[in-house]
Design an enzyme around this catalytic site. Structure first.
Site, PDB file in Angstrom:
ATOM      1  N   GLU B  38       0.847  -1.191   0.000  1.00 21.36           N
ATOM      2  CA  GLU B  38       0.000   0.000   0.000  1.00 21.36           C
ATOM      3  C   GLU B  38       0.893   1.256   0.000  1.00 21.36           C
ATOM      4  O   GLU B  38       1.978   1.243   0.590  1.00 21.36           O
ATOM      5  CB  GLU B  38      -0.828  -0.055   1.293  1.00 21.36           C
ATOM      6  CG  GLU B  38      -1.828   1.049   1.534  1.00 21.36           C
ATOM      7  CD  GLU B  38      -2.503   0.889   2.911  1.00 21.36           C
ATOM      8  OE1 GLU B  38      -2.002   0.102   3.759  1.00 21.36           O
ATOM      9  OE2 GLU B  38      -3.532   1.551   3.137  1.00 21.36           O
ATOM     10  N   LYS B 109      -9.621   2.347  -1.644  1.00 17.51           N
ATOM     11  CA  LYS B 109      -9.833   1.678  -0.355  1.00 17.51           C
ATOM     12  C   LYS B 109     -11.158   2.069   0.292  1.00 17.51           C
ATOM     13  O   LYS B 109     -11.390   3.243   0.586  1.00 17.51           O
ATOM     14  CB  LYS B 109      -8.663   2.019   0.570  1.00 17.51           C
ATOM     15  CG  LYS B 109      -8.597   1.234   1.871  1.00 17.51           C
ATOM     16  CD  LYS B 109      -7.318   1.625   2.645  1.00 17.51           C
ATOM     17  CE  LYS B 109      -7.110   0.774   3.885  1.00 17.51           C
ATOM     18  NZ  LYS B 109      -5.841   1.177   4.575  1.00 17.51           N
ATOM     19  N   CYS B 142      -5.119  -3.480   2.616  1.00 14.67           N
ATOM     20  CA  CYS B 142      -4.801  -3.469   4.055  1.00 14.67           C
ATOM     21  C   CYS B 142      -6.023  -3.688   4.950  1.00 14.67           C
ATOM     22  O   CYS B 142      -6.558  -4.785   4.993  1.00 14.67           O
ATOM     23  CB  CYS B 142      -4.082  -2.171   4.390  1.00 14.67           C
ATOM     24  SG  CYS B 142      -3.066  -2.261   5.893  1.00 14.67           S
ATOM     25  N   VAL B 169       0.148  -2.287  10.631  1.00 17.55           N
ATOM     26  CA  VAL B 169       0.764  -1.986  11.923  1.00 17.55           C
ATOM     27  C   VAL B 169       0.230  -2.919  13.016  1.00 17.55           C
ATOM     28  O   VAL B 169       0.890  -3.136  14.022  1.00 17.55           O
ATOM     29  CB  VAL B 169       0.551  -0.505  12.333  1.00 17.55           C
ATOM     30  CG1 VAL B 169       1.302   0.422  11.390  1.00 17.55           C
ATOM     31  CG2 VAL B 169      -0.919  -0.133  12.371  1.00 17.55           C
TER      32      VAL B 169
END
Lengths: 266, 266
Positions: B38, B109, B142, B169
């Site tokens: 991404e 997204k 993601c 993350v």
């Protein structure tokens, strides 16, 4: 709230013995909610619909279910258990929620696994939640785990705890339920059986490892694979009200249903 | 079909350098499809929309994307990569599929993560699939992993391979993608970045471990957490056409959309 499961090994075609086993195991339990396996009274590996009906219970007229209701009354708790449900000429792989005053809800399994399709009618009940002492619980059965729509529908109805009676023969469910609890921020109690059903048509082995998972996919407890296990944990159901994965992300409110229409329509 | 990912560590705010890094890494690659992370050109930790626009590409007028198209042409392959997409006054966290003749699809997204909501507009593109050499691929980005509706919608459109550019993350995605591949019987390629973005507003560390998963949730390969990784595997996309989990269970055909309406309507 004290919630948990009773994992055991039902004997095939012995509803009375299985009922007695449950009654004995739970007679002194201190819990608000106990989940039992799928088809906990009849055993699992039925060969056809005639046999399913033979070992099924009519919930309106079942000494066994009445006994479980009496137990729920005596212990002031709820039970969620799987059973073969006779209803007129139909037979469902169902799960009942029973409390001190009897049956509060019956869910009929929507997604039948493998040869169950020869034994049961597809479930026709919606995914709804029930309120017990202010806590919202939803029910799914075993193979429903493959379909993320089920846990999602229950979470959208407000389910804080998903109760899953199971007779698992595949090995993927327990891990996938962690994903369900992450993506919906709910608790899930999977009550699996263990042992095997040896029948003329074959043998099926069940995987045990019943578990309780918390919102965020945290595994609170997982039982052994092949052993009786009565496990009760103290949980705070309100933890499931917090849908925030980050300060900006609510896993339900962030959904984009306008982009999901293909899930319903072709 | 030779498919894979290139995991690297984009430098924040250095699109030209990041583009060059990608070009160099892939200049001799032998693959049909390579997925990149991404926001592979801009870096991740943008502070606001003005900054997102500053580092964004207009796909109609981008030397960098043209260079990647040339690379795709030279190697006769497809690339799926994430980038900040400038479109009039809007800015999207997008992923492009480019092939020998340029851009074939752009996905914006749908589910923005955390402070991305300060930087990007919510995606407005449907979940569709593209045909490359007879193989159907779908794109998610993601945080879309949290929403099972995304992989489901792509699988229902016929996706055999889900390409997922990512800058992860949190630590849950890689495991959950196994569930997505079980419940939809598809391949998934997750291309994550590693390293960290240190900005005035904070520091974000990325988790690497890019992976390829096969139908049934089989992990074919997972990269290291903090290292460049170009990985290409030979796969048989037709394996994703087999939706049978048992001889009686097709994971898509067994769905009960008439019971899922709450996923769309309130």
């Amino acid at each position: 709230m004290r919630v948990g499961f009773y994992q055991f090994r039902p004997l095939f075609g012995k509803p009375a013995q299985n009922g007695k086993k449950i009654m004995t195991a739970l007679e002194n339990v201190d819990a608000d909610l106990v989940v039992l396996p799928e088809l906990a009274l009849s055993g699992y590996y039925l060969k056809d619909k005639a046999e399913a009906i033979k070992y099924a219970e009519d919930p309106e007229n079942s000494n066994l279910i009445d006994s479980l209701s009496n137990l729920a009354n005596k212990r002031n708790m709820r039970l969620v258990f799987g059973f073969a449900e006779k209803s007129a000429r139909q037979c469902f792989n169902s799960a009942a929620l029973i409390g001190p005053n009897g049956i509060e809800h019956i869910y009929r399994k929507a997604h039948l696994f493998n040869e169950e399709k020869n034994c049961f009618d597809p479930g026709d009940t919606p995914f709804i939640v029930n309120d017990i002492k202010g806590v919202k619980i939803g029910i799914m059965i075993c193979f429903d785990w493959v379909f993320p729509e089920v846990a999602r529908a229950l979470a959208l109805q407000g389910a804080q705890i998903i109760c899953q009676p199971a007779n698992l023969v595949l090995s993927f469910c327990q891990q996938t339920m962690l994903s369900r609890c992450i993506e919906n921020s709910v608790f899930a109690i999977t009550a699996n059986r263990y042992g095997a059903d040896k029948r003329p048509q074959g043998i099926l082995k069940f995987t045990g490892k019943s578990q309780i998972v918390a919102p965020g996919g945290k595994l609170l407890h997982r039982a052994a694979a092949q052993r009786d296990a009565l496990f009760i944990a103290e949980i705070e159901p309100k933890a499931a009200n917090n849908k925030m994965m980050t300060q900006y992300n609510d896993v339900l409110a962030d959904r984009r249903p306008e982009l999901y229409k293909s899930l319903i329509y072709k």
